[in-house]
Design a protein around this motif. Structure first.
Motif, PDB file in Angstrom:
ATOM      1  N   VAL A 167       1.633  -2.337  -6.313  1.00  0.00           N
ATOM      2  CA  VAL A 167       2.658  -2.426  -5.334  1.00  0.00           C
ATOM      3  C   VAL A 167       3.032  -3.863  -4.625  1.00  0.00           C
ATOM      4  CG1 VAL A 167       2.388  -0.174  -4.624  1.00  0.00           C
ATOM      5  CG2 VAL A 167       1.263  -1.648  -3.390  1.00  0.00           C
ATOM      6  N   TYR A 173       4.223  -5.232  -0.884  1.00  0.00           N
ATOM      7  CA  TYR A 173       4.776  -4.928   0.525  1.00  0.00           C
ATOM      8  C   TYR A 173       5.605  -6.168   1.246  1.00  0.00           C
ATOM      9  CZ  TYR A 173       1.251  -1.476   0.957  1.00  0.00           C
ATOM     10  OH  TYR A 173       0.552   0.089   0.657  1.00  0.00           O
ATOM     11  N   PHE A 215       7.018  -6.942   4.891  1.00  0.00           N
ATOM     12  CA  PHE A 215       6.749  -6.489   6.478  1.00  0.00           C
ATOM     13  C   PHE A 215       7.724  -7.092   7.208  1.00  0.00           C
ATOM     14  CE2 PHE A 215       2.563  -6.417   4.184  1.00  0.00           C
ATOM     15  CZ  PHE A 215       2.002  -5.278   4.797  1.00  0.00           C
ATOM     16  N   SER A 259       4.923  -3.315  11.967  1.00  0.00           N
ATOM     17  CA  SER A 259       4.134  -3.830  10.943  1.00  0.00           C
ATOM     18  C   SER A 259       2.836  -4.217  11.171  1.00  0.00           C
ATOM     19  CB  SER A 259       4.766  -5.015  10.295  1.00  0.00           C
ATOM     20  OG  SER A 259       5.876  -4.808   9.703  1.00  0.00           O
ATOM     21  N   LEU A 295      -0.434  -2.611   9.346  1.00  0.00           N
ATOM     22  CA  LEU A 295      -1.135  -3.379   8.454  1.00  0.00           C
ATOM     23  C   LEU A 295      -2.562  -3.495   9.079  1.00  0.00           C
ATOM     24  CD1 LEU A 295      -0.995  -5.584   6.068  1.00  0.00           C
ATOM     25  CD2 LEU A 295      -0.094  -7.177   7.698  1.00  0.00           C
ATOM     26  N   ILE A 305      -3.605  -0.578   6.152  1.00  0.00           N
ATOM     27  CA  ILE A 305      -3.597  -1.137   4.913  1.00  0.00           C
ATOM     28  C   ILE A 305      -4.804  -2.114   4.880  1.00  0.00           C
ATOM     29  CG2 ILE A 305      -2.322  -2.764   3.604  1.00  0.00           C
ATOM     30  CD1 ILE A 305       0.353  -1.424   4.523  1.00  0.00           C
ATOM     31  N   VAL A 355      -2.562  -4.121  -4.916  1.00  0.00           N
ATOM     32  CA  VAL A 355      -1.459  -4.812  -3.981  1.00  0.00           C
ATOM     33  C   VAL A 355      -1.314  -6.164  -4.768  1.00  0.00           C
ATOM     34  CG1 VAL A 355      -0.800  -5.935  -1.752  1.00  0.00           C
ATOM     35  CG2 VAL A 355      -1.983  -3.697  -2.073  1.00  0.00           C
ATOM     36  N   MET A 368       2.308  -9.714  -0.646  1.00  0.00           N
ATOM     37  CA  MET A 368       2.559  -9.165   0.783  1.00  0.00           C
ATOM     38  C   MET A 368       3.639 -10.375   1.218  1.00  0.00           C
ATOM     39  SD  MET A 368      -0.530  -8.107   2.905  1.00  0.00           S
ATOM     40  CE  MET A 368      -1.545  -6.407   2.241  1.00  0.00           C
ATOM     41  N   ILE A 415       7.399  -1.860  -1.089  1.00  0.00           N
ATOM     42  CA  ILE A 415       7.453  -0.940  -0.061  1.00  0.00           C
ATOM     43  C   ILE A 415       7.770  -1.852   1.234  1.00  0.00           C
ATOM     44  CG2 ILE A 415       6.121   0.535   1.393  1.00  0.00           C
ATOM     45  CD1 ILE A 415       4.286   0.966  -1.170  1.00  0.00           C
ATOM     46  N   THR A 416       8.907  -1.431   1.949  1.00  0.00           N
ATOM     47  CA  THR A 416       9.124  -2.389   3.089  1.00  0.00           C
ATOM     48  C   THR A 416       8.684  -1.576   4.384  1.00  0.00           C
ATOM     49  OG1 THR A 416      11.415  -3.115   2.326  1.00  0.00           O
ATOM     50  CG2 THR A 416      11.062  -3.175   4.320  1.00  0.00           C
ATOM     51  N   LEU A 417       8.135  -2.211   5.220  1.00  0.00           N
ATOM     52  CA  LEU A 417       7.418  -1.530   6.388  1.00  0.00           C
ATOM     53  C   LEU A 417       7.904  -2.461   7.639  1.00  0.00           C
ATOM     54  CD1 LEU A 417       3.682  -1.042   5.405  1.00  0.00           C
ATOM     55  CD2 LEU A 417       5.652   0.689   5.521  1.00  0.00           C
TER      56      LEU A 417
END
Length: 110
Positions: free
Chosen positions: A3, A5, A7, A12, A16, A20, A33, A36, A108-110
């Motif tokens: 994945v 990420y 942020f 976030s 995080l 995470i 991961v 990021m 994945i967008t957070l």
């Protein structure tokens, strides 16, 4: 599963810092991961000398994951030259190029 990420939200930091990063540090995140990417004030997470920045840098050194701040966000905040050693700045074309061969299954967008 691999994945990446992105942020971008104001929530976030909590996600995080409390979920995470501890999962990655403990080896039980459940996914590899690849990278990021940090937008807006989230770019401060990569600030050299900050606890979160140091934790992210350690994870980068251990796993090789990409750490990148939005270039305009970092420049606007005056931190483009103050990021942890493993971090870079860039825009989407830089992110695509850096992660292009990583085999990312999910963003994945957070």
């Amino acid at each position: 599963m691999k994945v990446a990420y992105v942020f971008s939200s104001t929530n976030s930091q909590k996600i995080l810092n409390n979920m995470i990063i501890p999962q990655l540090e403990g080896g039980h995140h459940g996914a590899e991961v690849a990278g990021m990417f940090f937008f807006m004030d989230n770019a401060f997470f990569l600030l050299e000398g900050s606890k979160m920045g140091e934790r992210l840098q350690t994870l980068h050194e251990k796993t090789g994951m990409l750490l990148m701040a939005c270039d305009q966000c970092a420049i606007e905040r005056g931190i483009d030259k103050k990021l942890v050693p493993g971090a870079s700045i860039g825009c989407f074309p830089n992110l695509y190029a850096a992660l292009g061969g990583a085999g990312v299954d999910q963003v994945i967008t957070l």
